[in-house]
Design a protein around this motif. Structure first.
Motif, PDB file in Angstrom:
ATOM      1  N   ARG A  85       2.792  -8.207  -1.323  1.00 41.79           N
ATOM      2  CA  ARG A  85       1.502  -8.081  -0.657  1.00 41.79           C
ATOM      3  C   ARG A  85       0.861  -6.749  -1.027  1.00 41.79           C
ATOM      4  O   ARG A  85       1.552  -5.771  -1.298  1.00 41.79           O
ATOM      5  CB  ARG A  85       1.682  -8.164   0.853  1.00 41.79           C
ATOM      6  N   ARG A  86      -0.467  -6.709  -1.007  1.00 41.24           N
ATOM      7  CA  ARG A  86      -1.202  -5.511  -1.390  1.00 41.24           C
ATOM      8  C   ARG A  86      -2.169  -5.095  -0.291  1.00 41.24           C
ATOM      9  O   ARG A  86      -2.704  -5.939   0.434  1.00 41.24           O
ATOM     10  CB  ARG A  86      -2.001  -5.752  -2.679  1.00 41.24           C
ATOM     11  N   GLN A  87      -2.365  -3.793  -0.193  1.00 40.96           N
ATOM     12  CA  GLN A  87      -3.434  -3.236   0.622  1.00 40.96           C
ATOM     13  C   GLN A  87      -4.604  -2.889  -0.300  1.00 40.96           C
ATOM     14  O   GLN A  87      -4.394  -2.565  -1.471  1.00 40.96           O
ATOM     15  CB  GLN A  87      -2.951  -1.971   1.339  1.00 40.96           C
ATOM     16  N   PRO A  88      -5.829  -2.947   0.185  1.00 40.30           N
ATOM     17  CA  PRO A  88      -6.971  -2.589  -0.680  1.00 40.30           C
ATOM     18  C   PRO A  88      -6.799  -1.166  -1.217  1.00 40.30           C
ATOM     19  O   PRO A  88      -6.703  -0.215  -0.424  1.00 40.30           O
ATOM     20  CB  PRO A  88      -8.171  -2.690   0.257  1.00 40.30           C
TER      21      PRO A  88
ATOM     22  N   PHE B 221      -8.012   7.554  -7.225  1.00 38.69           N
ATOM     23  CA  PHE B 221      -7.127   8.165  -8.210  1.00 38.69           C
ATOM     24  C   PHE B 221      -5.946   7.259  -8.527  1.00 38.69           C
ATOM     25  O   PHE B 221      -5.793   6.789  -9.652  1.00 38.69           O
ATOM     26  CB  PHE B 221      -6.637   9.523  -7.701  1.00 38.69           C
ATOM     27  N   ALA B 222      -5.102   7.001  -7.546  1.00 41.16           N
ATOM     28  CA  ALA B 222      -3.914   6.175  -7.769  1.00 41.16           C
ATOM     29  C   ALA B 222      -3.931   4.983  -6.822  1.00 41.16           C
ATOM     30  O   ALA B 222      -4.355   5.096  -5.665  1.00 41.16           O
ATOM     31  CB  ALA B 222      -2.635   6.991  -7.573  1.00 41.16           C
ATOM     32  N   ASP B 223      -3.446   3.855  -7.306  1.00 45.07           N
ATOM     33  CA  ASP B 223      -3.323   2.654  -6.485  1.00 45.07           C
ATOM     34  C   ASP B 223      -2.212   2.881  -5.461  1.00 45.07           C
ATOM     35  O   ASP B 223      -1.048   3.053  -5.815  1.00 45.07           O
ATOM     36  CB  ASP B 223      -3.005   1.457  -7.374  1.00 45.07           C
ATOM     37  N   ARG B 224      -2.552   2.870  -4.202  1.00 48.27           N
ATOM     38  CA  ARG B 224      -1.613   3.161  -3.119  1.00 48.27           C
ATOM     39  C   ARG B 224      -0.462   2.166  -3.022  1.00 48.27           C
ATOM     40  O   ARG B 224       0.514   2.409  -2.309  1.00 48.27           O
ATOM     41  CB  ARG B 224      -2.363   3.186  -1.786  1.00 48.27           C
ATOM     42  N   ASN B 225      -0.553   1.033  -3.717  1.00 42.22           N
ATOM     43  CA  ASN B 225       0.469  -0.004  -3.658  1.00 42.22           C
ATOM     44  C   ASN B 225       1.580   0.157  -4.692  1.00 42.22           C
ATOM     45  O   ASN B 225       2.596  -0.532  -4.619  1.00 42.22           O
ATOM     46  CB  ASN B 225      -0.178  -1.381  -3.866  1.00 42.22           C
ATOM     47  N   LEU B 226       1.393   1.035  -5.659  1.00 40.75           N
ATOM     48  CA  LEU B 226       2.300   1.082  -6.802  1.00 40.75           C
ATOM     49  C   LEU B 226       3.543   1.924  -6.526  1.00 40.75           C
ATOM     50  O   LEU B 226       3.449   3.050  -6.051  1.00 40.75           O
ATOM     51  CB  LEU B 226       1.578   1.640  -8.029  1.00 40.75           C
TER      52      LEU B 226
ATOM     53  N   ARG C 241       4.739   4.984   2.028  1.00 35.52           N
ATOM     54  CA  ARG C 241       5.061   5.898   0.939  1.00 35.52           C
ATOM     55  C   ARG C 241       5.594   5.165  -0.287  1.00 35.52           C
ATOM     56  O   ARG C 241       6.404   4.254  -0.213  1.00 35.52           O
ATOM     57  CB  ARG C 241       6.043   6.960   1.398  1.00 35.52           C
ATOM     58  N   CYS C 242       5.089   5.599  -1.411  1.00 36.93           N
ATOM     59  CA  CYS C 242       5.496   5.139  -2.735  1.00 36.93           C
ATOM     60  C   CYS C 242       4.831   6.094  -3.727  1.00 36.93           C
ATOM     61  O   CYS C 242       4.067   6.980  -3.333  1.00 36.93           O
ATOM     62  CB  CYS C 242       5.091   3.689  -2.990  1.00 36.93           C
ATOM     63  N   CYS C 243       5.112   5.924  -5.001  1.00 35.66           N
ATOM     64  CA  CYS C 243       4.563   6.853  -6.003  1.00 35.66           C
ATOM     65  C   CYS C 243       3.042   6.866  -5.992  1.00 35.66           C
ATOM     66  O   CYS C 243       2.412   7.925  -6.059  1.00 35.66           O
ATOM     67  CB  CYS C 243       5.083   6.470  -7.386  1.00 35.66           C
ATOM     68  N   GLY C 244       2.446   5.690  -5.937  1.00 40.22           N
ATOM     69  CA  GLY C 244       0.988   5.620  -5.946  1.00 40.22           C
ATOM     70  C   GLY C 244       0.372   6.271  -4.729  1.00 40.22           C
ATOM     71  O   GLY C 244      -0.634   6.984  -4.825  1.00 40.22           O
ATOM     72  N   ALA C 245       0.965   6.052  -3.561  1.00 40.19           N
ATOM     73  CA  ALA C 245       0.434   6.640  -2.338  1.00 40.19           C
ATOM     74  C   ALA C 245       0.545   8.160  -2.368  1.00 40.19           C
ATOM     75  O   ALA C 245      -0.363   8.869  -1.930  1.00 40.19           O
ATOM     76  CB  ALA C 245       1.167   6.072  -1.125  1.00 40.19           C
TER      77      ALA C 245
ATOM     78  N   GLU D 164       3.534  -5.144 -10.058  1.00 36.88           N
ATOM     79  CA  GLU D 164       2.455  -4.600  -9.233  1.00 36.88           C
ATOM     80  C   GLU D 164       1.273  -4.180 -10.097  1.00 36.88           C
ATOM     81  O   GLU D 164       0.111  -4.393  -9.724  1.00 36.88           O
ATOM     82  CB  GLU D 164       2.975  -3.406  -8.439  1.00 36.88           C
ATOM     83  N   VAL D 165       1.554  -3.575 -11.239  1.00 34.89           N
ATOM     84  CA  VAL D 165       0.484  -3.134 -12.139  1.00 34.89           C
ATOM     85  C   VAL D 165      -0.302  -4.341 -12.660  1.00 34.89           C
ATOM     86  O   VAL D 165      -1.539  -4.326 -12.696  1.00 34.89           O
ATOM     87  CB  VAL D 165       1.067  -2.324 -13.312  1.00 34.89           C
ATOM     88  N   VAL D 166       0.412  -5.386 -13.056  1.00 36.72           N
ATOM     89  CA  VAL D 166      -0.259  -6.583 -13.577  1.00 36.72           C
ATOM     90  C   VAL D 166      -1.092  -7.239 -12.488  1.00 36.72           C
ATOM     91  O   VAL D 166      -2.250  -7.616 -12.708  1.00 36.72           O
ATOM     92  CB  VAL D 166       0.780  -7.572 -14.137  1.00 36.72           C
ATOM     93  N   ARG D 167      -0.509  -7.367 -11.305  1.00 32.59           N
ATOM     94  CA  ARG D 167      -1.257  -8.011 -10.216  1.00 32.59           C
ATOM     95  C   ARG D 167      -2.500  -7.221  -9.855  1.00 32.59           C
ATOM     96  O   ARG D 167      -3.557  -7.790  -9.570  1.00 32.59           O
ATOM     97  CB  ARG D 167      -0.357  -8.163  -8.990  1.00 32.59           C
ATOM     98  N   ALA D 168      -2.387  -5.884  -9.860  1.00 30.19           N
ATOM     99  CA  ALA D 168      -3.539  -5.046  -9.525  1.00 30.19           C
ATOM    100  C   ALA D 168      -4.683  -5.218 -10.519  1.00 30.19           C
ATOM    101  O   ALA D 168      -5.841  -4.966 -10.183  1.00 30.19           O
ATOM    102  CB  ALA D 168      -3.111  -3.585  -9.473  1.00 30.19           C
TER     103      ALA D 168
END
Length: 331
Positions: free
Chosen positions: A313-316, A166-171, A66-70, A225-229
């Motif tokens: 770390r990031r998930q696809p 829609f939203a990056d699940r990592n953010l 859980r996070c905002c993106g998810a 996270e936004v920059v890395r994505a």
């Protein structure tokens, strides 16, 4: 059936009833559905939501994600309509906005999404007081082209499909900006119109408690996270050119570099000037010393978060989130 209103929520028992009722009233004359996307609430949020027959409820299967993106992506995954409105569980949707937003998108086929005016209801915290003041300065003369739809907006589902998700699940934050960047890079437009959209009941934590919460929950790392994505992606240029938090973070890093250099050189006067100058600038800009101090601390947290987020770390992001269906619409 035209619109899905997806409400993302985590422990929103104070406001969820008002959010749900506003969403139900908004879709009733248009046809559509209301979906509550819960990220693992431990309060009465789900119990309250279950009392509304018209609401479908889904929940994140893995609470560790859980996070905002998810939360935002979960709401969109559950949507079934050609248009999608993202609403937070602490917001109340204006009943007139959806019809105006739909009319705008039907008349402007090059636009992926449209938002309206946001009213910050809770302004005791300096963060939301500044947001409210900034919103008053930015009057909307009819239609304004924007690069994001903070606090939600009405999206064309077909446009979202062209950018994958829609939203990056990592953010942990800034998911609306990241989505806007991908849409702009794909040739779509975003706009705000001069129509009331939502009343937002923000957090009522104290100023220091809010900053600490951002560090503790991972929110502070969202700029990184936004920059890395964006690295290696088509929207990287949009992020570099338009993401203010990136500029702020880099400026703070440069500033601390200058402060450290002046200390090594033994230039006490220069060091003192470097430490005070940003505070004086923010005092002039914010008009109040306490707001300036808050921004002073917040900008330093942004710089810390920029580094934190770049290293996470990031998930696809294209991979769907696992979710559970807790309740269908209907009795």
């Amino acid at each position: 059936m035209t619109v899905t209103i997806g409400i993302k929520a985590l422990n929103e028992e104070r406001h969820i009833a008002a959010a749900l009722e506003s969403a139900i009233a908004a879709v009733k004359p248009l046809g559509g559905e209301v979906v509550l996307a819960d990220s693992g609430s431990s309060d009465r949020t789900l119990a309250i939501a279950r009392t509304y027959d018209a609401v479908r409820i889904v929940q994140l299967a893995n609470f560790d994600e859980r996070c905002c993106g998810a939360g935002a992506q979960l709401a969109f995954q559950a949507a079934r309509m050609p248009y999608f409105y993202l609403l937070d569980g602490d917001m109340v949707l204006d009943p007139a906005f959806l019809a105006k937003g739909l009319a705008f998108l039907e008349a402007h086929q090059s636009h992926a999404a449209v938002g309206g005016r946001i009213r910050e209801v809770e302004t005791a915290n300096l963060e939301f007081a500044v947001r409210a003041a900034e919103a008053e300065k930015r009057a909307i003369p009819g239609v304004v082209e924007v690069d994001r739809l903070d606090c939600g907006g009405l999206y064309r589902s077909a446009a979202i499909q062209t950018v994958g998700y829609f939203a990056d699940r990592n953010l942990h934050a800034f998911e609306e900006f990241e989505l806007g960047s991908r849409l702009l890079a794909a040739g779509w437009k975003l706009a705000r119109i001069d129509v009331p959209a939502v009343n937002h009941h923000g957090l009522t934590l104290g100023n220091g408690a809010l900053l600490w919460r951002r560090l503790r929950t991972g929110y502070a790392g969202a700029p990184g996270e936004v920059v890395r994505a964006a690295i290696g992606r088509a929207h990287f240029r949009v992020v570099i050119c338009r993401f203010g938090h990136l500029r702020h973070g880099l400026a703070v890093m440069l500033w601390w570099g200058l402060v450290g250099t002046s200390l090594l050189l033994g230039s006490g006067g220069v060091t003192l000037t470097l430490l005070i100058a940003p505070l004086l600038f923010l005092w002039w800009r914010r008009r109040q010393l306490k707001r300036a101090l808050y921004s002073y601390l917040n900008w330093n947290i942004v710089a810390i978060g920029l580094v934190q987020g770049l290293l996470r770390r990031r998930q696809p992001p294209e991979r769907p989130l696992a979710m559970c269906s807790l309740k269908d619409a209907g009795p």
